[in-house]
Write an enzyme that holds these catalytic residues in place. Structure first.
Site, short mmCIF file in Angstrom:
data_model
loop_
_atom_site.label_atom_id
_atom_site.label_comp_id
_atom_site.label_asym_id
_atom_site.label_seq_id
_atom_site.Cartn_x
_atom_site.Cartn_y
_atom_site.Cartn_z
CE LYS A 16 35.86 44.36 51.50
NZ LYS A 16 34.40 44.19 51.36
NE ARG A 91 35.35 42.85 57.00
CZ ARG A 91 35.55 42.08 55.93
NH1 ARG A 91 36.55 41.22 55.90
NH2 ARG A 91 34.75 42.16 54.89
NE ARG A 130 30.80 37.52 47.08
CZ ARG A 130 31.41 38.19 48.05
NH1 ARG A 130 32.29 39.14 47.75
NH2 ARG A 130 31.11 37.97 49.30
NE ARG A 163 32.45 34.50 50.54
CZ ARG A 163 32.97 35.67 50.88
NH1 ARG A 163 33.78 36.29 50.06
NH2 ARG A 163 32.67 36.23 52.03
NE ARG A 174 29.67 38.32 54.70
CZ ARG A 174 29.65 38.05 53.40
NH1 ARG A 174 28.71 37.25 52.90
NH2 ARG A 174 30.52 38.58 52.60
P1 ADP Z 1 33.56 40.26 51.84
O1 ADP Z 1 34.54 40.11 50.71
O2 ADP Z 1 32.20 39.88 51.38
O3 ADP Z 1 33.65 41.61 52.48
P2 ADP Z 1 35.30 38.62 53.36
O4 ADP Z 1 35.60 37.49 52.44
O5 ADP Z 1 36.27 39.73 53.44
O6 ADP Z 1 33.89 39.19 52.98
O7 ADP Z 1 35.08 38.06 54.84
C1 ADP Z 1 34.41 36.86 55.08
C2 ADP Z 1 34.42 36.58 56.57
O8 ADP Z 1 35.76 36.43 57.05
C3 ADP Z 1 33.82 37.68 57.44
O9 ADP Z 1 32.42 37.57 57.54
C4 ADP Z 1 34.52 37.40 58.78
O10 ADP Z 1 33.93 36.29 59.46
C5 ADP Z 1 35.91 36.99 58.35
N1 ADP Z 1 36.83 38.15 58.27
C6 ADP Z 1 37.39 38.66 57.15
N2 ADP Z 1 38.20 39.69 57.45
C7 ADP Z 1 38.15 39.84 58.80
C8 ADP Z 1 38.78 40.75 59.72
N3 ADP Z 1 39.61 41.72 59.33
N4 ADP Z 1 38.47 40.60 61.03
C9 ADP Z 1 37.65 39.64 61.47
N5 ADP Z 1 37.04 38.76 60.66
C10 ADP Z 1 37.29 38.85 59.33
P1 ADP Z 2 33.73 42.54 48.20
O1 ADP Z 2 35.11 41.96 48.00
O2 ADP Z 2 33.75 43.96 48.66
O3 ADP Z 2 32.86 41.67 49.04
P2 ADP Z 2 33.25 41.80 45.40
O4 ADP Z 2 34.32 42.42 44.58
O5 ADP Z 2 33.34 40.34 45.69
O6 ADP Z 2 33.03 42.63 46.76
O7 ADP Z 2 31.85 42.11 44.67
C1 ADP Z 2 30.62 41.60 45.15
C2 ADP Z 2 29.74 41.20 43.94
O8 ADP Z 2 29.33 42.37 43.24
C3 ADP Z 2 30.47 40.33 42.92
O9 ADP Z 2 29.54 39.40 42.40
C4 ADP Z 2 30.95 41.31 41.85
O10 ADP Z 2 31.01 40.70 40.57
C5 ADP Z 2 29.85 42.38 41.89
N1 ADP Z 2 30.39 43.74 41.67
C6 ADP Z 2 31.58 44.24 42.06
N2 ADP Z 2 31.72 45.54 41.70
C7 ADP Z 2 30.55 45.87 41.06
C8 ADP Z 2 30.07 47.08 40.46
N3 ADP Z 2 30.80 48.20 40.45
N4 ADP Z 2 28.83 47.05 39.92
C9 ADP Z 2 28.08 45.90 39.94
N5 ADP Z 2 28.48 44.74 40.49
C10 ADP Z 2 29.70 44.71 41.04
#
Ligand code: ADP
Ligand code: ADP
Length: 224
Positions: A16, A91, A130, A163, A174
């Protein structure tokens, strides 16, 4: 279509952030990253940060009432008047309902929900590699998307770190939260004709191409 009101949906690690950074630039959309807003609040020790911290550490979702207010404020702001890209919100179903109501009041609606799909084992692989920059949360991967200089963000020169919640035990939690509470949003938005699915296992540039093609088609359909 005068505005693009978009949501990025997908499990942690789906890509994302990777896609969101590019799309917000490509389409000039304000990019609202819930996780980044919450992490900043924790770092700054604000009231929001105090409320969110313990849940984030455990890999649990922060309660709806805490998150909804913060995000709706962004959606309702002047900056988002011509569109927005939400990452990590909604979410849960109550979050989706709150967003729908707020948009209804503004006489606006969602354009599309972009669902990036990847299996759980890929999520674990991705999050263990990551790295994110300390300044703005720009995203890299040690193997799949390395920075030009090791440990340094290409975009702003700040340090890259892992992170805390990208440790494997927290990642598993998660993922459980995702399957229990977030995955059902796909059918929620599918029923409303808004869901567009993308294979998140393709390389980042390909996923980006697919999303852009879909948005271009939506814009064309709108003009017909
Ligand atoms: P990722 O990019 O790996 O999907 P995020 O950075 O979006 O993770 O989220 C990290 C943490 O922030 C989640 O594990 C949760 O604790 C909190 N969080 C993020 N978005 C939401 C949401 N829409 N509702 C509740 N908690 C959230
Ligand atoms: P999210 O915001 O959904 O948690 P991220 O964009 O942070 O996801 O991506 C999670 C990890 O995977 C990062 O280290 C990123 O560089 C890697 N990544 C993202 N897209 C791809 C892809 N299409 N193929 C391989 N690795 C990816």
């Amino acid at each position: 279509m005068s505005e693009l009101n978009l949501i990025l949906l997908g499990p942690p690690g789906a890509g994302k952030g990777t896609q969101g950074e590019r799309l917000s630039e490509d389409f000039g959309l304000p990019y609202v990253v819930t996780g980044n807003l919450l992490r900043e609040a924790v770092r700054d020790g604000t009231d929001l940060g105090h409320k969110a911290e313990k849940y984030m550490k455990e890999g649990e979702l922060v309660p709806d009432e805490v998150v909804v207010e913060v995000i709706l404020e962004r959606v309702q702001s002047d900056e988002a008047r011509d569109g927005f890209l939400l990452d990590g919100f909604p979410r849960t179903i109550p979050q989706a309902e709150a967003l729908g109501e707020a948009l209804g009041v503004l006489e606006r609606e969602l354009t599309a929900v972009l669902a990036i799909e990847v299996p759980d084992d890929e999520v674990v692989r991705r999050l263990s590699g990551r790295r994110t920059c300390v300044k703005a949360g720009h995203v890299y991967h040690l193997e799949f998307d390395p920075p030009k200089r090791e440990g340094i963000c290409d975009q702003d020169g700040s340090r890259l770190v892992q992170r805390e919640d990208d440790r494997e035990d927290v990642v598993r939690k998660r993922l459980r939260e995702y399957h229990d509470k977030t995955a059902r949003l796909a059918s929620y938005y599918e029923e409303r004709g808004l869901l567009r699915r993308f294979d998140g296992c393709r390389p980042p540039a390909e996923v980006n191409d697919h999303i852009r093609a879909t948005l271009a088609t939506l814009r064309l359909e709108e003009r017909l």
